[in-house]
Design an enzyme around this catalytic site. Structure first.
Site, PDB file in Angstrom:
ATOM      1  N   GLU A  64      47.851  79.871  10.297  1.00 29.85           N
ATOM      2  CA  GLU A  64      47.694  81.347  10.288  1.00 29.85           C
ATOM      3  C   GLU A  64      46.217  81.867  10.199  1.00 29.85           C
ATOM      4  O   GLU A  64      45.913  82.099  11.224  1.00 29.85           O
ATOM      5  CB  GLU A  64      48.066  82.387   9.158  1.00 29.85           C
ATOM      6  CG  GLU A  64      49.924  81.944   9.061  1.00 29.85           C
ATOM      7  CD  GLU A  64      50.468  80.696   8.418  1.00 29.85           C
ATOM      8  OE1 GLU A  64      50.028  79.979   7.652  1.00 29.85           O
ATOM      9  OE2 GLU A  64      51.390  81.137   7.405  1.00 29.85           O
ATOM     10  N   CYS A  87      52.323  81.739   2.747  1.00 32.56           N
ATOM     11  CA  CYS A  87      52.561  81.422   1.866  1.00 32.56           C
ATOM     12  C   CYS A  87      51.403  82.521   1.820  1.00 32.56           C
ATOM     13  O   CYS A  87      50.756  82.996   1.658  1.00 32.56           O
ATOM     14  CB  CYS A  87      51.469  80.225   1.099  1.00 32.56           C
ATOM     15  SG  CYS A  87      50.028  80.330   1.853  1.00 32.56           S
ATOM     16  N   THR A 174      66.651  37.816   9.950  1.00 29.12           N
ATOM     17  CA  THR A 174      64.958  38.396   9.581  1.00 29.12           C
ATOM     18  C   THR A 174      63.533  37.405   9.963  1.00 29.12           C
ATOM     19  O   THR A 174      62.587  37.604  10.206  1.00 29.12           O
ATOM     20  CB  THR A 174      64.441  39.002   8.604  1.00 29.12           C
ATOM     21  OG1 THR A 174      65.105  38.445   7.815  1.00 29.12           O
ATOM     22  CG2 THR A 174      65.816  40.774   8.687  1.00 29.12           C
ATOM     23  N   ALA A 175      64.327  35.696   9.088  1.00 28.79           N
ATOM     24  CA  ALA A 175      63.986  34.258   9.207  1.00 28.79           C
ATOM     25  C   ALA A 175      64.789  34.192   9.520  1.00 28.79           C
ATOM     26  O   ALA A 175      65.591  33.798   9.178  1.00 28.79           O
ATOM     27  CB  ALA A 175      63.644  34.750   7.840  1.00 28.79           C
ATOM     28  N   TRP A 183      56.022  36.479  14.874  1.00 28.35           N
ATOM     29  CA  TRP A 183      56.702  37.224  14.537  1.00 28.35           C
ATOM     30  C   TRP A 183      58.257  38.015  15.640  1.00 28.35           C
ATOM     31  O   TRP A 183      58.559  36.851  16.485  1.00 28.35           O
ATOM     32  CB  TRP A 183      56.347  38.650  15.265  1.00 28.35           C
ATOM     33  CG  TRP A 183      55.112  38.508  14.452  1.00 28.35           C
ATOM     34  CD1 TRP A 183      54.064  38.256  14.769  1.00 28.35           C
ATOM     35  CD2 TRP A 183      54.770  39.686  13.063  1.00 28.35           C
ATOM     36  NE1 TRP A 183      52.266  37.916  14.345  1.00 28.35           N
ATOM     37  CE2 TRP A 183      53.361  39.514  13.165  1.00 28.35           C
ATOM     38  CE3 TRP A 183      55.256  40.185  12.405  1.00 28.35           C
ATOM     39  CZ2 TRP A 183      52.185  39.920  11.561  1.00 28.35           C
ATOM     40  CZ3 TRP A 183      54.241  41.387  10.926  1.00 28.35           C
ATOM     41  CH2 TRP A 183      53.350  40.891  10.831  1.00 28.35           C
ATOM     42  N   GLU A 317      59.677  49.466   3.066  1.00 29.26           N
ATOM     43  CA  GLU A 317      59.831  48.323   4.055  1.00 29.26           C
ATOM     44  C   GLU A 317      59.405  47.352   3.346  1.00 29.26           C
ATOM     45  O   GLU A 317      58.552  46.881   2.548  1.00 29.26           O
ATOM     46  CB  GLU A 317      57.794  48.518   4.541  1.00 29.26           C
ATOM     47  CG  GLU A 317      58.191  49.337   5.991  1.00 29.26           C
ATOM     48  CD  GLU A 317      56.593  48.831   6.834  1.00 29.26           C
ATOM     49  OE1 GLU A 317      56.104  47.812   7.328  1.00 29.26           O
ATOM     50  OE2 GLU A 317      55.693  49.703   6.521  1.00 29.26           O
ATOM     51  N   GLY A 324      68.686  47.035   0.607  1.00 31.15           N
ATOM     52  CA  GLY A 324      70.238  46.519   0.357  1.00 31.15           C
ATOM     53  C   GLY A 324      70.041  47.516  -1.120  1.00 31.15           C
ATOM     54  O   GLY A 324      71.603  48.132  -1.077  1.00 31.15           O
TER      55      GLY A 324
END
Ligand code: AOF
Ligand code: ZN
Length: 386
Positions: A64, A87, A174-175, A183, A317, A324
């Site tokens: 504002e 506010c 993943t690997a 990658w 990450e 999991g």
């Protein structure tokens, strides 16, 4: 305050939804204003926009005040469209309710109330006491909340909004079995992750990832170009580094880990008794966490990040175990999954360690919210099923 829907607007105020949409779009020009919400404001006099503003970062002027500064002179014919209730308290800056009153604004139109207990209706009250008419355009409330999912969740539920990022092959790996993983996804997908980090108050990982990958988990401005996606990133925003969080029950994080050595604040959640009073580096705080099952209580971590460090949106990450565990605990609001168009085979490493499901009814269900191509990879954004 009067609540009105778009369908009940008469011809004299037919432009209100356009201005409110603009305020909401302006708010989203920053990836984060953590711990503050994203807020936008449009000032209108007689169908003409005379000032616009958005909140760039905590400590900077509120939306504002920026809009009033851009408008110059206002008067009682001026309408202020604000994506959040103005506010009414003095925080890092002075109350916006007073700034709007002092500027002589006649009507304030908001999309949603502010859940901050220091505001929560008091902004509306102060404006009305000063003779300003206040309206809520109820059809914009969902948008105002959705662009600040973590701010509302922290204020209303005491925990941040949790995004879990996953990157995998087409067959969910993943690997390779030998650990090779650099990658799986391409550069464009990895640079997209930089945007996720830049919008997060904190990035959370686990000790296994620290020990095996030694990630930095920081925002690298070179990989996050200015004006990307139409964002007008100020220097403040580009300087934002999320807090880096390690879930490390036995406090095994080495003092040489990149996550510690890079600039910025680090929190390590550990359950070990010997952590009390121990220090690793000036930027590292060790937080004694409660235990759940075999490790750190993740609900405790989230509550602490919200209440002790004012985190709104957090990004997980991590490897298959911690990722999991977040899913099994039902703590994930949003999954961001990058899928590379390659197959790694059935002896490659799985995406998540989730065991023991006996029936499909026990499976963790999500709803697809967005599906995009990022370079040669696919990005799927999923939300927790209601
Ligand atoms: C507004 N306009 O643009 C924003 C608001 O410490 P401060 O002064 O930055 O105040 C932070 C609080 O102000 C924040 O928790 C939320 O209640 C409100 N944010 N309000 O009128 C704005 N960003
Ligand atoms: Zn304010």
């Amino acid at each position: 305050m009067k609540s009105i829907s778009n369908s009940s607007l008469d011809t004299t105020v037919i432009d209100w939804p356009v201005h409110m949409q603009r305020a909401i779009d302006l708010a989203q020009r920053v990836r984060t204003a953590t711990p503050n919400p994203r807020v936008g404001c449009v000032l209108v006099k007689g169908f003409e926009v005379i000032g616009e503003g958005w909140h760039v970062a905590a400590g900077e002027a509120h939306a504002e005040v920026v809009a009033i500064g851009n408008a110059g002179k206002t008067n009682t014919c001026t309408e202020a469209f604000v994506s959040l209730e103005p506010c009414a308290h003095t925080g890092r800056t002075a109350p916006c309710s007073e700034a709007l009153i002092a500027a002589g604004v006649g009507k304030v139109i908001i999309a949603s109330l502010d859940p901050n207990p220091q505001v929560a209706g008091k902004g509306v009250e102060q404006l009305e006491q000063a003779g300003v008419e206040v309206y809520q355009l109820v059809d914009f409330e969902d948008q105002s909340r959705e662009m600040n999912p973590g701010y509302f969740k922290r204020r209303e539920e005491g925990i941040p909004y949790v995004r879990l990022k996953l990157a995998m092959s087409l067959d969910g790996r993943t690997a390779l079995a030998n650990g090779q993983s650099k990658w799986i996804t391409n550069k464009a997908a990895r640079s997209d992750v930089q945007k996720l980090r830049a919008s997060a108050s904190a990035v959370i990982t686990g000790i296994n990832t620290v020990l095996t990958d030694d990630p930095s988990l920081n925002v690298r401005s070179a990989e996050l170009p200015e004006n990307q996606d139409g964002l007008e990133s100020g220097a403040k925003e580009l300087a934002h580094q999320p807090i880096r969080v390690v879930v490390d029950s036995q406090l095994r994080t080495p003092g040489t880990a990149k996550i510690i050595c890079n600039e910025g604040s680090v929190k390590i959640y550990s359950t070990a008794d010997f952590t009390v009073g121990k220090s690793l580096a000036d930027n590292v705080e060790i937080v004694k966490a409660t235990v759940s099952g075999e490790g750190v209580d993740l609900q405790f971590v989230l509550e602490s990040l919200a209440s002790d460090f004012s985190c709104n949106e957090v990004l997980v990450e991590a490897g298959p175990t911690l990722s999991g565990a977040f899913i099994e605990a039902g703590l994930v609001d949003e999954l961001v999954v990058y899928i590379a168009p390659r197959l790694l085979g059935s002896d490659a490493k799985p995406l998540l360690e989730i065991h023991g499901l006996q029936s499909l009814a026990e499976s963790h269900q999500f709803q697809v919210s967005h599906l995009d191509r990022i370079g040669d990879d696919i990005r799927v954004i999923l939300k927790q099923a209601p």
